[in-house]
Design a protein around this motif. Structure first.
Motif, PDB file in Angstrom:
ATOM      1  N   ALA A 207      26.410 -43.405 -70.547  1.00  0.00           N
ATOM      2  CA  ALA A 207      25.043 -43.696 -70.973  1.00  0.00           C
ATOM      3  C   ALA A 207      24.935 -43.713 -72.493  1.00  0.00           C
ATOM      4  CB  ALA A 207      24.087 -42.668 -70.384  1.00  0.00           C
ATOM      5  N   LEU A 208      25.651 -42.813 -73.162  1.00  0.00           N
ATOM      6  CA  LEU A 208      25.633 -42.804 -74.626  1.00  0.00           C
ATOM      7  C   LEU A 208      26.270 -44.067 -75.189  1.00  0.00           C
ATOM      8  CD1 LEU A 208      26.551 -39.093 -75.384  1.00  0.00           C
ATOM      9  CD2 LEU A 208      24.348 -40.193 -75.738  1.00  0.00           C
ATOM     10  N   ALA A 209      27.361 -44.501 -74.602  1.00  0.00           N
ATOM     11  CA  ALA A 209      28.013 -45.730 -75.061  1.00  0.00           C
ATOM     12  C   ALA A 209      27.129 -46.945 -74.809  1.00  0.00           C
ATOM     13  CB  ALA A 209      29.355 -45.896 -74.358  1.00  0.00           C
ATOM     14  N   PHE A 210      26.466 -46.970 -73.662  1.00  0.00           N
ATOM     15  CA  PHE A 210      25.577 -48.080 -73.339  1.00  0.00           C
ATOM     16  C   PHE A 210      24.383 -48.134 -74.291  1.00  0.00           C
ATOM     17  CE2 PHE A 210      22.147 -49.975 -70.731  1.00  0.00           C
ATOM     18  CZ  PHE A 210      22.710 -51.229 -70.543  1.00  0.00           C
ATOM     19  N   SER A 211      23.791 -46.979 -74.591  1.00  0.00           N
ATOM     20  CA  SER A 211      22.645 -46.981 -75.497  1.00  0.00           C
ATOM     21  C   SER A 211      23.059 -47.330 -76.928  1.00  0.00           C
ATOM     22  CB  SER A 211      21.910 -45.642 -75.446  1.00  0.00           C
ATOM     23  OG  SER A 211      22.742 -44.608 -75.904  1.00  0.00           O
ATOM     24  N   ALA A 212      24.237 -46.916 -77.347  1.00  0.00           N
ATOM     25  CA  ALA A 212      24.717 -47.314 -78.675  1.00  0.00           C
ATOM     26  C   ALA A 212      24.942 -48.821 -78.734  1.00  0.00           C
ATOM     27  CB  ALA A 212      25.997 -46.572 -79.029  1.00  0.00           C
ATOM     28  N   ALA A 213      25.458 -49.391 -77.666  1.00  0.00           N
ATOM     29  CA  ALA A 213      25.660 -50.845 -77.624  1.00  0.00           C
ATOM     30  C   ALA A 213      24.328 -51.588 -77.659  1.00  0.00           C
ATOM     31  CB  ALA A 213      26.447 -51.215 -76.375  1.00  0.00           C
ATOM     32  N   ILE A 214      23.323 -51.059 -77.006  1.00  0.00           N
ATOM     33  CA  ILE A 214      21.995 -51.684 -77.050  1.00  0.00           C
ATOM     34  C   ILE A 214      21.428 -51.621 -78.465  1.00  0.00           C
ATOM     35  CG2 ILE A 214      19.601 -51.406 -76.280  1.00  0.00           C
ATOM     36  CD1 ILE A 214      20.690 -50.682 -73.548  1.00  0.00           C
ATOM     37  N   GLY A 215      21.586 -50.481 -79.134  1.00  0.00           N
ATOM     38  CA  GLY A 215      21.091 -50.353 -80.504  1.00  0.00           C
ATOM     39  C   GLY A 215      21.769 -51.311 -81.462  1.00  0.00           C
ATOM     40  N   VAL A 216      23.075 -51.451 -81.353  1.00  0.00           N
ATOM     41  CA  VAL A 216      23.805 -52.379 -82.220  1.00  0.00           C
ATOM     42  C   VAL A 216      23.447 -53.826 -81.858  1.00  0.00           C
ATOM     43  CG1 VAL A 216      26.107 -53.160 -82.896  1.00  0.00           C
ATOM     44  CG2 VAL A 216      25.633 -50.726 -82.694  1.00  0.00           C
ATOM     45  N   THR A 217      23.153 -54.090 -80.595  1.00  0.00           N
ATOM     46  CA  THR A 217      22.717 -55.427 -80.199  1.00  0.00           C
ATOM     47  C   THR A 217      21.386 -55.780 -80.859  1.00  0.00           C
ATOM     48  OG1 THR A 217      23.859 -55.215 -78.086  1.00  0.00           O
ATOM     49  CG2 THR A 217      22.143 -56.900 -78.237  1.00  0.00           C
ATOM     50  N   PHE A 218      20.457 -54.837 -80.912  1.00  0.00           N
ATOM     51  CA  PHE A 218      19.201 -55.072 -81.635  1.00  0.00           C
ATOM     52  C   PHE A 218      19.471 -55.391 -83.099  1.00  0.00           C
ATOM     53  CE2 PHE A 218      16.631 -52.514 -78.416  1.00  0.00           C
ATOM     54  CZ  PHE A 218      15.968 -53.623 -77.927  1.00  0.00           C
ATOM     55  N   LEU A 219      20.385 -54.664 -83.706  1.00  0.00           N
ATOM     56  CA  LEU A 219      20.719 -54.896 -85.107  1.00  0.00           C
ATOM     57  C   LEU A 219      21.300 -56.294 -85.303  1.00  0.00           C
ATOM     58  CD1 LEU A 219      21.106 -53.876 -88.023  1.00  0.00           C
ATOM     59  CD2 LEU A 219      23.299 -52.963 -87.287  1.00  0.00           C
ATOM     60  N   VAL A 220      22.217 -56.691 -84.447  1.00  0.00           N
ATOM     61  CA  VAL A 220      22.826 -58.017 -84.569  1.00  0.00           C
ATOM     62  C   VAL A 220      21.796 -59.109 -84.301  1.00  0.00           C
ATOM     63  CG1 VAL A 220      24.571 -59.556 -83.575  1.00  0.00           C
ATOM     64  CG2 VAL A 220      25.151 -57.192 -84.094  1.00  0.00           C
ATOM     65  N   LEU A 221      20.907 -58.892 -83.339  1.00  0.00           N
ATOM     66  CA  LEU A 221      19.845 -59.869 -83.094  1.00  0.00           C
ATOM     67  C   LEU A 221      18.928 -60.017 -84.299  1.00  0.00           C
ATOM     68  CD1 LEU A 221      18.772 -59.198 -79.403  1.00  0.00           C
ATOM     69  CD2 LEU A 221      19.909 -61.218 -80.317  1.00  0.00           C
TER      70      LEU A 221
END
Length: 124
Positions: free
Chosen positions: A3-17
């Motif tokens: 879950a921590l890895a998934f939420s970090a990936a979502i946060g970085v996805t927002f940044l890249v978007l």
């Protein structure tokens, strides 16, 4: 951990978007990645230097909390300053701030889950 890895990936996805969408096309907000890497460093050093991080209030612990707070506020303020000066658009600023919140909550969650040194992994 997943879950921590998934939420970090979502946060970085927002940044890249916030950087890569066709209407934004500006990569200046990627500088907040430095804040992502810097934010846990004061806490890690303080936990190493202090005998009891959770219950004792020492100058080392208080300084690490102060420095971590400054790093997090700087990461949240950078996109606002960039948007205010016209370097990035406000939509990109919103996406970067959303990514910042998700990533910093993930870092906080990591320290809550794995910060206890007395944790016995055999009971899981």
């Amino acid at each position: 951990m997943i879950a921590l890895a998934f939420s970090a990936a979502i946060g970085v996805t927002f940044l890249v978007l916030g950087c890569a969408l066709p209407q934004f096309q500006n990569w200046w907000p990627m500088f907040v990645l430095f804040f992502y890497f810097l934010s846990p460093i004061p806490t890690v050093i303080s936990r190493r230097m202090s005998a009891n991080f959770d219950s004792a209030s020492s100058a080392c612990v208080e300084l690490s909390i102060f420095l971590t707070t400054g790093i997090v506020i700087s990461a949240l303020g950078l996109p606002v300053i960039l948007a205010h000066t016209g370097v990035i658009q406000w939509g990109a600023c919103g996406l970067v701030i959303a990514g910042n919140v998700v990533v910093f909550l993930t870092i906080l969650g990591y320290f809550f889950v794995f910060g206890n040194e007395d944790l016995d992994y055999s009971m899981w």
